[in-house]
Design a protein around this motif. Structure first.
Motif, mmCIF file in Angstrom:
data_model
loop_
_atom_site.group_PDB
_atom_site.id
_atom_site.type_symbol
_atom_site.label_atom_id
_atom_site.label_comp_id
_atom_site.label_asym_id
_atom_site.label_seq_id
_atom_site.Cartn_x
_atom_site.Cartn_y
_atom_site.Cartn_z
ATOM 1 N N ILE A 1 -7.641 4.787 7.973
ATOM 2 C CA ILE A 1 -6.681 4.056 7.141
ATOM 3 C C ILE A 1 -6.246 4.948 5.979
ATOM 4 O O ILE A 1 -7.064 5.555 5.293
ATOM 5 C CB ILE A 1 -7.312 2.746 6.647
ATOM 6 N N ARG A 2 -4.943 5.036 5.766
ATOM 7 C CA ARG A 2 -4.369 6.029 4.859
ATOM 8 C C ARG A 2 -4.958 5.949 3.453
ATOM 9 O O ARG A 2 -5.402 6.953 2.888
ATOM 10 C CB ARG A 2 -2.846 5.831 4.788
ATOM 11 N N ALA B 1 -14.953 -1.325 8.396
ATOM 12 C CA ALA B 1 -14.760 -0.018 9.030
ATOM 13 C C ALA B 1 -13.577 0.707 8.398
ATOM 14 O O ALA B 1 -12.673 0.093 7.828
ATOM 15 C CB ALA B 1 -14.523 -0.198 10.529
ATOM 16 N N THR B 2 -13.583 2.032 8.511
ATOM 17 C CA THR B 2 -12.558 2.859 7.872
ATOM 18 C C THR B 2 -11.403 3.206 8.795
ATOM 19 O O THR B 2 -10.435 3.811 8.351
ATOM 20 C CB THR B 2 -13.182 4.178 7.375
ATOM 21 N N ARG B 3 -11.493 2.823 10.068
ATOM 22 C CA ARG B 3 -10.481 3.224 11.056
ATOM 23 C C ARG B 3 -9.556 2.063 11.408
ATOM 24 O O ARG B 3 -10.002 0.924 11.586
ATOM 25 C CB ARG B 3 -11.158 3.743 12.313
ATOM 26 N N GLY C 1 -8.308 -6.197 8.209
ATOM 27 C CA GLY C 1 -7.469 -5.027 8.464
ATOM 28 C C GLY C 1 -6.172 -5.065 7.668
ATOM 29 O O GLY C 1 -5.720 -4.040 7.132
ATOM 30 N N ALA C 2 -5.565 -6.260 7.562
ATOM 31 C CA ALA C 2 -4.314 -6.381 6.808
ATOM 32 C C ALA C 2 -4.533 -6.131 5.322
ATOM 33 O O ALA C 2 -3.714 -5.478 4.663
ATOM 34 C CB ALA C 2 -3.720 -7.776 7.030
ATOM 35 N N GLU D 1 -3.187 -2.775 2.353
ATOM 36 C CA GLU D 1 -2.440 -2.985 1.110
ATOM 37 C C GLU D 1 -3.317 -2.828 -0.134
ATOM 38 O O GLU D 1 -2.874 -3.111 -1.250
ATOM 39 C CB GLU D 1 -1.829 -4.390 1.119
ATOM 40 N N ALA D 2 -4.551 -2.388 0.040
ATOM 41 C CA ALA D 2 -5.490 -2.321 -1.079
ATOM 42 C C ALA D 2 -5.129 -1.207 -2.054
ATOM 43 O O ALA D 2 -4.441 -0.239 -1.707
ATOM 44 C CB ALA D 2 -6.909 -2.123 -0.558
ATOM 45 N N VAL D 3 -5.622 -1.338 -3.283
ATOM 46 C CA VAL D 3 -5.376 -0.343 -4.332
ATOM 47 C C VAL D 3 -6.695 0.283 -4.757
ATOM 48 O O VAL D 3 -7.771 -0.247 -4.501
ATOM 49 C CB VAL D 3 -4.677 -0.980 -5.548
#
Length: 483
Positions: free
Chosen positions: A150-151, A371-373, A428-429, A433-435
């Motif tokens: 995830i970016r 998870a990070t993916r 996942g959603a 959008e997290a900061v």
């Protein structure tokens, strides 16, 4: 100053003043007497690849330990590539101090460290961890694997344009709620993972519930972690971000001002007052806030993903649900990095690659971590390693609320497959959008200042936020400048 210069400076300043701190750090070293493992006569290190990490909060049977054991099984014919997990005691602040002391002094031979995402700039700037090898522009399977992370989660590994780690498990704020309490008030709860509640809607729901908490035993609208520790920092940054207040740029430079800080502080205090927060919240951490929610003293709860699995051991399936947190959610989590002094950097990187692989990330998600993916949140996600999945205990070791009996005794069944699938889609959603919290090598000083000033405001009720913001602005300018 180059990475090599910083590393040399770190070696020369070693830590006479670390005293008691080093004694504590060495207690977590690999030898029975706290000494590092010996080396072979030819200089090759003896003993396993050492991974230092904080405690597993999921109560899952230690999925991190199980993943290390799976690595060892897959490398059973290579004694030099065996690994060992060392769990450091205490909270996050204590773990950070132990790792800083051990790595600065060279008193412990750690090869891999599992760092809170906020520590990466500090450890990188001090030359305590190695940059990840630059591979140019990846192609084929390597590019696909890199893009799967995830970016914004990957961005937590980067400092000054270089990546220093691999994301291991991530974290993000979620909103848990009590459908049973809402139903008693003739309210309908939207459980759809795409639904985006606002704080005004939550305030309206709390008003409909008719709660007016005065004492900790009273039922409240919501609860969260407002004790003077990192949980308070997270809640504050979420309030700031929700009204567009940013404290630093990507290089850790302070970019806010007193006016912006006032706007953020007012938002946090609104959440406390209009949300009719649990009176115990200013002294609550993760465990206390979870207990208040599970025992019916709050209709809503801001908490982390691992709580979803834990609630299956505390409540009946129809008594809880989960959705996006209104406004912005802050990232948490840990990243794996190779220490600067590791004599087996290549093996350490190979271990990190295994621990962050798609199958390993599926194991982490199954155990209760986030998870990070990106693929972990789709129907095409890779299965967990079979022997790890079998080793994770399904019940009996999750966190329990006070007075709820021994773990696992008469524990209700967890929610079904459909509810869990909806939860995973929601998670996942939210991660997309997290900061982030401020990226700075001075994070430790920053969070202490912020916690102190915000906790003073909470204790004062509804004080003059303009004056408080002006004072905080002066202090943050100094903190982010390293003064």
């Amino acid at each position: 100053m180059t990475w090599g210069d910083r590393r040399e400076r770190r070696r020369t300043r070693a830590a006479v003043a670390l005293g008691c701190l080093l004694a504590l750090a060495c207690a977590a070293c690999t030898g029975p007497d706290g000494t590092p493992p010996p080396a072979d006569p030819d200089g090759a290190p003896k003993g396993p690849i050492i991974v230092a990490s904080g405690l597993d909060v999921t109560g899952s049977g230690s999925v991190r330990q199980q993943l290390v054991e799976e690595w060892n099984r897959q490398h059973a014919g290579s004694p030099a590539r065996q690994a060992k997990l060392v769990e450091l005691p205490g909270g996050a602040d204590q773990q950070r101090s132990q790792l800083l002391g051990a790595l600065q002094s060279g008193s412990a031979r750690y090869d891999v460290v599992n760092l809170d995402i906020t520590w990466i700039p500090e450890f990188a700037e001090a030359g305590l961890i190695r940059p990840m090898p630059a591979t140019g522009t990846p192609t084929g399977a390597a590019a696909e694997d890199e893009l799967d992370v995830i970016r914004e989660v990957h961005a937590t590994t980067v400092w000054k344009g270089r990546s220093y780690a691999r994301p291991f498990n991530t974290d993000v704020g979620l909103l848990y709620y009590r459908p049973d309490l809402m139903a008693k008030a003739d309210m309908k709860a939207d459980k759809q993972p795409t639904a985006k509640w606002t704080w005004d809607q939550l305030y309206s729901s709390v008003k409909t519930l008719g709660v007016n908490p005065v004492r900790p035993a009273d039922r409240a609208g919501w609860t969260t972690q407002l004790k003077q520790y990192e949980g308070l920092t997270v809640n504050t940054i979420e309030a700031f971000a929700s009204v567009g207040v940013e404290l630093t740029d990507g290089e850790g430079r302070y970019v806010s001002d007193a006016g912006e800080l006032k706007k953020g502080l007012d938002e946090l205090l609104d959440r406390v007052e209009r949300g009719r927060v649990q009176p115990a919240a200013p002294t609550s951490d993760e465990t206390a806030s979870l207990t208040d929610f599970a025992e019916g003293r709050a209709a809503f709860l801001r908490h982390w993903p691992y709580v979803y699995k834990a609630l299956g051991h505390l409540m009946q399936p129809l008594e809880y649900s989960v959705n996006r947190l209104p406004g912005k959610s802050v990232l948490g989590g840990q990243n794996l990095a190779v220490t600067a002094d590791s004599s087996r950097a290549a093996d350490a990187r190979a271990l990190i690659t295994f621990l962050t692989s798609r199958k390993s990330e599926s194991c982490l998600l199954d155990a209760g971590f986030a998870a990070t993916r990106a693929s972990s949140y789709t129907s095409a996600r890779a299965p967990c390693w079979p022997r790890v999945a079998a080793a994770l205990r399904p019940a009996g070791d999750a966190p329990k609320a006070a007075g709820s009996g021994a773990p696992g005794e008469g524990a209700p069944k967890e929610q079904g497959a459909a509810a869990r699938a909806a939860y995973i889609r929601t998670l996942g959603a939210v991660l997309d959008e997290a900061v982030q919290r401020p990226r700075t090598p001075y994070y430790g000083a920053f969070t202490q200042v912020l916690q102190s000033r915000v906790h003073e405001l909470l204790a004062a009720g509804r004080p003059d936020t303009a004056e408080a913001a002006a004072r905080l602005d002066d202090e943050l300018r100094d903190v982010f400048a390293g003064r």
